[in-house]
Scaffold this motif. Structure first.
Motif, PDB file in Angstrom:
ATOM      1  N   MET A   1      13.076   7.518  -3.460  1.00 18.99           N
ATOM      2  CA  MET A   1      11.767   7.617  -2.505  1.00 18.99           C
ATOM      3  C   MET A   1      12.490   7.704  -1.127  1.00 18.99           C
ATOM      4  O   MET A   1      13.698   7.160  -0.975  1.00 18.99           O
ATOM      5  CB  MET A   1      11.270   6.170  -2.538  1.00 18.99           C
ATOM      6  N   PRO A   2      11.858   8.251  -0.288  1.00 12.65           N
ATOM      7  CA  PRO A   2      12.220   8.544   1.263  1.00 12.65           C
ATOM      8  C   PRO A   2      12.493   7.519   1.913  1.00 12.65           C
ATOM      9  O   PRO A   2      11.443   6.320   1.758  1.00 12.65           O
ATOM     10  CB  PRO A   2      11.281   9.493   1.687  1.00 12.65           C
ATOM     11  N   ALA A   3      13.421   7.311   2.783  1.00  8.27           N
ATOM     12  CA  ALA A   3      13.650   5.938   3.380  1.00  8.27           C
ATOM     13  C   ALA A   3      12.501   5.490   4.290  1.00  8.27           C
ATOM     14  O   ALA A   3      12.346   4.303   4.391  1.00  8.27           O
ATOM     15  CB  ALA A   3      15.163   6.186   4.293  1.00  8.27           C
ATOM     16  N   ASP A   4      12.083   6.543   5.128  1.00 10.03           N
ATOM     17  CA  ASP A   4      10.772   6.398   5.744  1.00 10.03           C
ATOM     18  C   ASP A   4       9.699   5.433   4.958  1.00 10.03           C
ATOM     19  O   ASP A   4       8.799   4.595   5.388  1.00 10.03           O
ATOM     20  CB  ASP A   4      10.342   7.676   6.723  1.00 10.03           C
ATOM     21  N   ARG A   5       9.392   5.964   3.705  1.00 14.30           N
ATOM     22  CA  ARG A   5       8.383   5.386   2.874  1.00 14.30           C
ATOM     23  C   ARG A   5       8.848   3.868   2.442  1.00 14.30           C
ATOM     24  O   ARG A   5       7.889   2.999   2.513  1.00 14.30           O
ATOM     25  CB  ARG A   5       7.925   6.321   1.849  1.00 14.30           C
ATOM     26  N   ILE A   6       9.828   3.697   2.198  1.00 13.45           N
ATOM     27  CA  ILE A   6      10.584   2.254   1.868  1.00 13.45           C
ATOM     28  C   ILE A   6      10.152   1.448   3.010  1.00 13.45           C
ATOM     29  O   ILE A   6       9.509   0.360   2.949  1.00 13.45           O
ATOM     30  CB  ILE A   6      11.906   2.478   1.277  1.00 13.45           C
ATOM     31  N   ALA A   7      10.735   1.905   4.099  1.00 19.91           N
ATOM     32  CA  ALA A   7      10.483   1.042   5.499  1.00 19.91           C
ATOM     33  C   ALA A   7       8.949   0.865   5.640  1.00 19.91           C
ATOM     34  O   ALA A   7       8.663  -0.486   5.940  1.00 19.91           O
ATOM     35  CB  ALA A   7      11.139   1.968   6.530  1.00 19.91           C
ATOM     36  N   ALA A   8       8.038   1.815   5.608  1.00 19.59           N
ATOM     37  CA  ALA A   8       6.546   1.539   5.575  1.00 19.59           C
ATOM     38  C   ALA A   8       6.212   0.401   4.657  1.00 19.59           C
ATOM     39  O   ALA A   8       5.358  -0.308   5.151  1.00 19.59           O
ATOM     40  CB  ALA A   8       5.924   2.846   5.467  1.00 19.59           C
ATOM     41  N   VAL A   9       6.613   0.506   3.381  1.00 19.98           N
ATOM     42  CA  VAL A   9       6.181  -0.301   2.476  1.00 19.98           C
ATOM     43  C   VAL A   9       6.653  -1.716   2.686  1.00 19.98           C
ATOM     44  O   VAL A   9       5.893  -2.772   2.819  1.00 19.98           O
ATOM     45  CB  VAL A   9       6.506  -0.066   1.011  1.00 19.98           C
ATOM     46  N   ARG A  10       7.771  -1.757   3.177  1.00 19.94           N
ATOM     47  CA  ARG A  10       8.327  -3.172   3.794  1.00 19.94           C
ATOM     48  C   ARG A  10       7.752  -3.777   4.741  1.00 19.94           C
ATOM     49  O   ARG A  10       7.582  -4.899   4.894  1.00 19.94           O
ATOM     50  CB  ARG A  10       9.974  -3.005   3.969  1.00 19.94           C
ATOM     51  N   ALA A  11       7.335  -2.740   5.635  1.00 17.19           N
ATOM     52  CA  ALA A  11       6.752  -3.321   6.882  1.00 17.19           C
ATOM     53  C   ALA A  11       5.329  -3.794   6.309  1.00 17.19           C
ATOM     54  O   ALA A  11       5.014  -4.855   7.056  1.00 17.19           O
ATOM     55  CB  ALA A  11       6.682  -2.185   8.046  1.00 17.19           C
ATOM     56  N   ARG A  12       4.774  -3.361   5.637  1.00 15.23           N
ATOM     57  CA  ARG A  12       3.250  -3.803   5.112  1.00 15.23           C
ATOM     58  C   ARG A  12       3.594  -5.081   4.536  1.00 15.23           C
ATOM     59  O   ARG A  12       2.468  -5.844   4.601  1.00 15.23           O
ATOM     60  CB  ARG A  12       2.795  -2.695   4.483  1.00 15.23           C
ATOM     61  N   VAL A  13       4.447  -5.132   3.261  1.00 12.12           N
ATOM     62  CA  VAL A  13       4.317  -5.956   2.528  1.00 12.12           C
ATOM     63  C   VAL A  13       5.500  -7.101   2.227  1.00 12.12           C
ATOM     64  O   VAL A  13       5.653  -7.957   1.741  1.00 12.12           O
ATOM     65  CB  VAL A  13       4.122  -5.582   0.852  1.00 12.12           C
ATOM     66  N   GLY A  14       6.192  -6.763   3.081  1.00 10.97           N
ATOM     67  CA  GLY A  14       7.513  -7.582   3.377  1.00 10.97           C
ATOM     68  C   GLY A  14       8.655  -7.153   2.168  1.00 10.97           C
ATOM     69  O   GLY A  14       8.454  -6.577   1.059  1.00 10.97           O
ATOM     70  N   ALA A  15       9.938  -7.551   2.252  1.00 10.16           N
ATOM     71  CA  ALA A  15      10.953  -7.242   1.598  1.00 10.16           C
ATOM     72  C   ALA A  15      10.674  -7.887   0.014  1.00 10.16           C
ATOM     73  O   ALA A  15      10.843  -7.118  -1.220  1.00 10.16           O
ATOM     74  CB  ALA A  15      12.118  -7.707   1.710  1.00 10.16           C
ATOM     75  N   ARG A  16      10.031  -9.023  -0.007  1.00  9.43           N
ATOM     76  CA  ARG A  16       9.654  -9.801  -1.458  1.00  9.43           C
ATOM     77  C   ARG A  16       8.611  -9.088  -2.090  1.00  9.43           C
ATOM     78  O   ARG A  16       8.504  -9.141  -3.217  1.00  9.43           O
ATOM     79  CB  ARG A  16       9.525 -11.220  -1.278  1.00  9.43           C
ATOM     80  N   GLY A  17       7.765  -8.452  -1.441  1.00 14.13           N
ATOM     81  CA  GLY A  17       6.524  -7.814  -2.036  1.00 14.13           C
ATOM     82  C   GLY A  17       6.901  -6.416  -2.311  1.00 14.13           C
ATOM     83  O   GLY A  17       5.990  -5.654  -2.970  1.00 14.13           O
ATOM     84  N   PHE A  18       7.703  -6.022  -2.249  1.00 13.18           N
ATOM     85  CA  PHE A  18       8.093  -4.373  -2.177  1.00 13.18           C
ATOM     86  C   PHE A  18       8.032  -3.896  -3.524  1.00 13.18           C
ATOM     87  O   PHE A  18       7.533  -2.888  -4.104  1.00 13.18           O
ATOM     88  CB  PHE A  18       9.701  -3.914  -1.744  1.00 13.18           C
ATOM     89  N   SER A  19       8.686  -4.598  -4.588  1.00 16.77           N
ATOM     90  CA  SER A  19       8.819  -4.086  -6.057  1.00 16.77           C
ATOM     91  C   SER A  19       7.654  -4.235  -6.742  1.00 16.77           C
ATOM     92  O   SER A  19       6.774  -3.612  -7.315  1.00 16.77           O
ATOM     93  CB  SER A  19       9.615  -5.187  -6.761  1.00 16.77           C
TER      94      SER A  19
END
Length: 94
Positions: A1-19
């Motif tokens: 997954m592209p790094a910018d998408r990972i960052a966008a998901v983490r910004a939205r749900v937090g690191a714990r909600g990523f998975s």
């Protein structure tokens, strides 16, 4: 997954909600794929959906989305737009 998408998901749900977020997205995509297969098979067996029925269903979906969009304050999705309908028809024909 592209790094910018990972960052966008983490910004939205937090690191714990990523998975959980990614898992839910994968599940939705799998369901959409299965639904598309069912629609294709149904059309193969029963023939294409009459245009009038398709248009009536598109209007019903737009009407159902409008109250939800109003409640959440999100802009209305162009569901049922001519562009979306053409893209859907192109995918089904291809």
């Amino acid at each position: 997954m592209p790094a910018d998408r990972i960052a966008a998901v983490r910004a939205r749900v937090g690191a714990r909600g990523f998975s959980a977020h990614v898992s839910a997205a994968v599940e939705r995509q799998l369901q959409r794929g299965l639904l598309e297969e069912l629609l294709v098979e149904n059309e193969r067996q029963a023939g294409p959906i009459p245009r009038e029925t398709h248009d009536r269903a598109a209007r019903a979906f737009r009407a159902a989305e409008a109250p939800a969009d109003h409640e959440t304050g999100s802009p209305a999705v162009e569901s049922g737009s001519a562009v979306e309908e053409d893209a859907w028809r192109d995918r089904r024909a291809g």
